[in-house]
Design a protein around this motif. Structure first.
Motif, short mmCIF file in Angstrom:
data_model
loop_
_atom_site.label_atom_id
_atom_site.label_comp_id
_atom_site.label_asym_id
_atom_site.label_seq_id
_atom_site.Cartn_x
_atom_site.Cartn_y
_atom_site.Cartn_z
N GLN A 241 11.99 -18.48 12.60
CA GLN A 241 11.93 -17.96 14.11
C GLN A 241 10.68 -18.37 14.72
OE1 GLN A 241 14.99 -16.72 14.92
NE2 GLN A 241 15.42 -17.35 12.88
N PRO A 242 10.51 -17.99 16.03
CA PRO A 242 8.85 -18.04 16.65
C PRO A 242 8.16 -17.05 16.16
CG PRO A 242 10.99 -17.96 18.47
CD PRO A 242 11.61 -17.92 17.08
N PHE A 243 6.90 -17.83 15.68
CA PHE A 243 5.96 -16.96 15.21
C PHE A 243 6.35 -16.42 13.92
CE2 PHE A 243 5.35 -16.16 19.58
CZ PHE A 243 4.13 -16.73 19.96
N GLY A 244 7.30 -17.17 13.07
CA GLY A 244 7.90 -16.93 11.79
C GLY A 244 6.98 -16.55 10.57
N LYS A 245 6.04 -17.21 10.62
CA LYS A 245 4.94 -16.90 9.54
C LYS A 245 4.49 -15.54 9.60
CE LYS A 245 3.69 -21.77 8.13
NZ LYS A 245 2.53 -22.73 7.92
N TRP A 246 4.04 -15.27 11.04
CA TRP A 246 3.53 -13.82 10.96
C TRP A 246 4.41 -12.78 10.63
CZ3 TRP A 246 -1.71 -13.01 11.73
CH2 TRP A 246 -2.28 -14.08 12.15
N LEU A 247 5.63 -13.04 11.27
CA LEU A 247 6.86 -12.08 11.21
C LEU A 247 7.01 -12.18 9.70
CD1 LEU A 247 9.44 -13.21 13.78
CD2 LEU A 247 7.89 -11.10 13.91
N LEU A 248 7.16 -12.85 8.71
CA LEU A 248 7.37 -13.04 7.35
C LEU A 248 6.08 -12.19 6.89
CD1 LEU A 248 9.28 -13.48 5.21
CD2 LEU A 248 8.27 -15.69 4.90
N GLY A 249 5.01 -12.62 7.13
CA GLY A 249 3.94 -11.73 6.72
C GLY A 249 3.81 -10.26 6.79
N LEU A 250 4.42 -9.97 7.94
CA LEU A 250 4.40 -8.58 8.22
C LEU A 250 5.55 -7.76 7.15
CD1 LEU A 250 4.42 -8.41 12.13
CD2 LEU A 250 2.62 -7.49 10.59
N VAL A 251 6.46 -8.67 7.00
CA VAL A 251 7.70 -8.20 6.08
C VAL A 251 7.27 -8.08 4.81
CG1 VAL A 251 10.03 -8.39 5.14
CG2 VAL A 251 9.70 -8.88 7.52
N ALA A 252 6.23 -8.91 4.32
CA ALA A 252 5.50 -9.10 3.17
C ALA A 252 4.79 -7.75 2.69
CB ALA A 252 4.78 -10.39 2.81
N LEU A 253 4.01 -7.67 3.71
CA LEU A 253 3.04 -6.45 3.95
C LEU A 253 3.91 -5.25 3.59
CD1 LEU A 253 0.20 -5.36 4.15
CD2 LEU A 253 0.33 -5.39 6.67
N GLY A 254 4.91 -4.99 4.42
CA GLY A 254 5.80 -3.83 4.27
C GLY A 254 6.26 -3.69 3.09
N LEU A 255 6.83 -4.62 2.34
CA LEU A 255 7.38 -4.50 1.19
C LEU A 255 6.42 -4.27 -0.12
CD1 LEU A 255 9.92 -7.68 1.18
CD2 LEU A 255 10.57 -5.25 1.32
N LEU A 256 5.33 -4.88 0.10
CA LEU A 256 4.10 -4.59 -0.75
C LEU A 256 3.82 -2.84 -0.49
CD1 LEU A 256 1.93 -4.97 -2.56
CD2 LEU A 256 0.48 -5.75 -0.74
N CYS A 257 3.88 -2.50 0.78
CA CYS A 257 3.75 -0.92 0.86
C CYS A 257 4.77 -0.18 0.19
CB CYS A 257 3.54 -0.69 2.53
SG CYS A 257 2.17 -1.01 3.47
N TYR A 258 5.86 -0.64 0.14
CA TYR A 258 6.79 0.13 -0.46
C TYR A 258 6.64 0.10 -2.08
CZ TYR A 258 11.63 1.50 -1.55
OH TYR A 258 12.78 2.28 -2.19
N ALA A 259 6.40 -1.08 -2.22
CA ALA A 259 6.27 -1.00 -3.98
C ALA A 259 5.10 -0.08 -4.44
CB ALA A 259 5.74 -2.41 -4.37
N ILE A 260 3.95 -0.27 -3.56
CA ILE A 260 2.72 0.94 -3.91
C ILE A 260 3.17 2.13 -3.78
CG2 ILE A 260 0.59 1.44 -3.03
CD1 ILE A 260 0.10 -1.18 -2.27
N TRP A 261 4.10 2.62 -3.13
CA TRP A 261 4.47 3.79 -2.42
C TRP A 261 5.54 4.38 -3.84
CZ3 TRP A 261 9.77 5.67 -0.46
CH2 TRP A 261 9.85 7.07 -0.23
N ARG A 262 6.29 3.47 -4.18
CA ARG A 262 7.03 3.66 -5.54
C ARG A 262 6.24 3.97 -6.94
NH1 ARG A 262 11.96 5.46 -4.45
NH2 ARG A 262 13.47 4.41 -5.47
N PHE A 263 5.12 3.10 -6.92
CA PHE A 263 4.43 3.39 -8.25
C PHE A 263 3.70 4.76 -7.86
CE2 PHE A 263 4.00 -1.58 -8.13
CZ PHE A 263 4.97 -1.57 -9.42
N ILE A 264 3.27 4.84 -6.60
CA ILE A 264 2.64 6.41 -6.74
C ILE A 264 3.71 7.50 -6.80
CG2 ILE A 264 1.85 8.01 -4.97
CD1 ILE A 264 0.56 5.80 -3.22
N GLN A 265 4.90 7.39 -6.55
CA GLN A 265 5.92 8.20 -6.93
C GLN A 265 6.06 8.52 -8.57
OE1 GLN A 265 9.36 6.72 -4.27
NE2 GLN A 265 9.55 8.66 -3.90
N ALA A 266 5.88 7.13 -8.98
CA ALA A 266 6.16 7.37 -10.35
C ALA A 266 5.03 7.85 -11.30
CB ALA A 266 6.43 5.65 -11.01
N ALA A 267 3.78 7.47 -10.94
CA ALA A 267 2.60 7.85 -11.60
C ALA A 267 2.22 9.32 -11.17
CB ALA A 267 1.61 7.01 -11.30
N GLN A 268 2.44 9.75 -10.14
CA GLN A 268 2.00 11.23 -9.70
C GLN A 268 2.93 12.25 -9.61
OE1 GLN A 268 -0.35 11.13 -6.18
NE2 GLN A 268 -1.83 9.83 -6.85
#
Length: 275
Positions: free
Chosen positions: A65-92
């Motif tokens: 898509q137009p600006f696809g690298k930026w859009l995919l980068g935002l998706v990658a960042l969002g998924l990383l946020c989700y992963a970190i939140w799940r680790f927080i749920q597990a650890a705490q």
């Protein structure tokens, strides 16, 4: 007197709430796109194929898509946020699951989810940076490695059974509406709550079907000692498409996955986040 403070959720730091909501939104985007492309593939709209409906295929669609690298980068960042939140749920133990066998299993599931979505974030980031990532099937590579180990077929068989059980649990979770308690904790208006529960039910069932089919493909790979039989969601979609009334079966699952994406959006907007 028992310490009741453990049972009373505390307000989370703002960054934890942000990570959770951004992560849920990114997950919703991915599932909606997976469902839309799978639906298009089911009824041959726009020349889409089941191969494009897998996670890496969806990332490739975003990249084009137009600006696809930026859009995919935002998706990658969002998924990383989700992963970190799940680790927080597990650890705490933010969901107050406890440390007994049942609570430990749920917390382990949170950690497993974090690993899965951390891997997806890494794949999306690699593709956004132009380092490929679409070549080969990671599940086939995993099965190939396992088959080369002592008792390799048994190891793949155990993995297959575990994956099928995850799928069946997802279906049960949707049908039983065990997620209803968390939805109601948001204190929503009855019409929004009803829509959220329905979206969740269809979403969990569809997701469970995909997991169960992936597990079946792992089982075929184990029985035939052939890693080519294994596959991910795109292979599961192809399997469903080739079944009796395949277009309608795949179409129904695709609609369910879109509902799951919508359910993630609603969770991001309404679900209370605890620590």
């Amino acid at each position: 007197m028992a310490d009741i403070s453990y049972h009373v959720p505390s307000a989370p730091p703002e960054w934890v709430k942000t990570f959770a909501k951004v992560g849920l939104t990114a997950k919703g985007v991915v599932y909606c796109l997976v469902g839309i492309i799978a639906f298009m593939a089911a009824f041959e709209f726009g020349g889409k194929s089941t191969q494009e409906a897998g996670k890496s295929g969806v990332f490739q669609v975003i990249l084009e898509q137009p600006f696809g690298k930026w859009l995919l980068g935002l998706v990658a960042l969002g998924l990383l946020c989700y992963a970190i939140w799940r680790f927080i749920q597990a650890a705490q133990d933010t969901e107050r699951e406890g440390s007994d066998a049942k609570g430990g299993a749920k917390r382990l599931r949170y950690a497993f989810s974090g690993i899965i979505y951390g891997g997806l974030a890494f794949l999306a980031a690699k593709m956004a940076l132009g380092n490929g990532g679409g070549g080969g099937d990671s599940r086939q590579s995993l099965v190939r490695e396992l088959l080369q180990q002592p008792f390799g077929q048994w190891l793949v068989g155990i993995l297959a059974v575990a994956t099928v059980l995850i799928g069946l649990y997802q279906i049960y979770y949707g049908l039983s509406e065990k997620y209803r308690k968390k939805v109601r904790s948001a204190g929503l208006k009855s019409d929004i709550e009803s829509k959220m529960i329905k979206a969740g039910k269809l979403g969990y069932i569809a997701r469970g079907v995909v997991w169960a089919v992936i597990g079946y493909l792992f089982l075929k790979a184990a029985l035939q000692s052939d890693p080519q039989q294994a596959g991910g969601s795109s292979s599961a979609f192809a399997f469903l498409e080739q079944s009796s009334y395949g277009s309608f079966v795949l179409g129904a699952v695709a609609v369910g996955l879109i509902c799951y994406g919508v359910f993630m959006f609603m969770r991001a907007k309404y679900q209370p986040i605890y620590t």
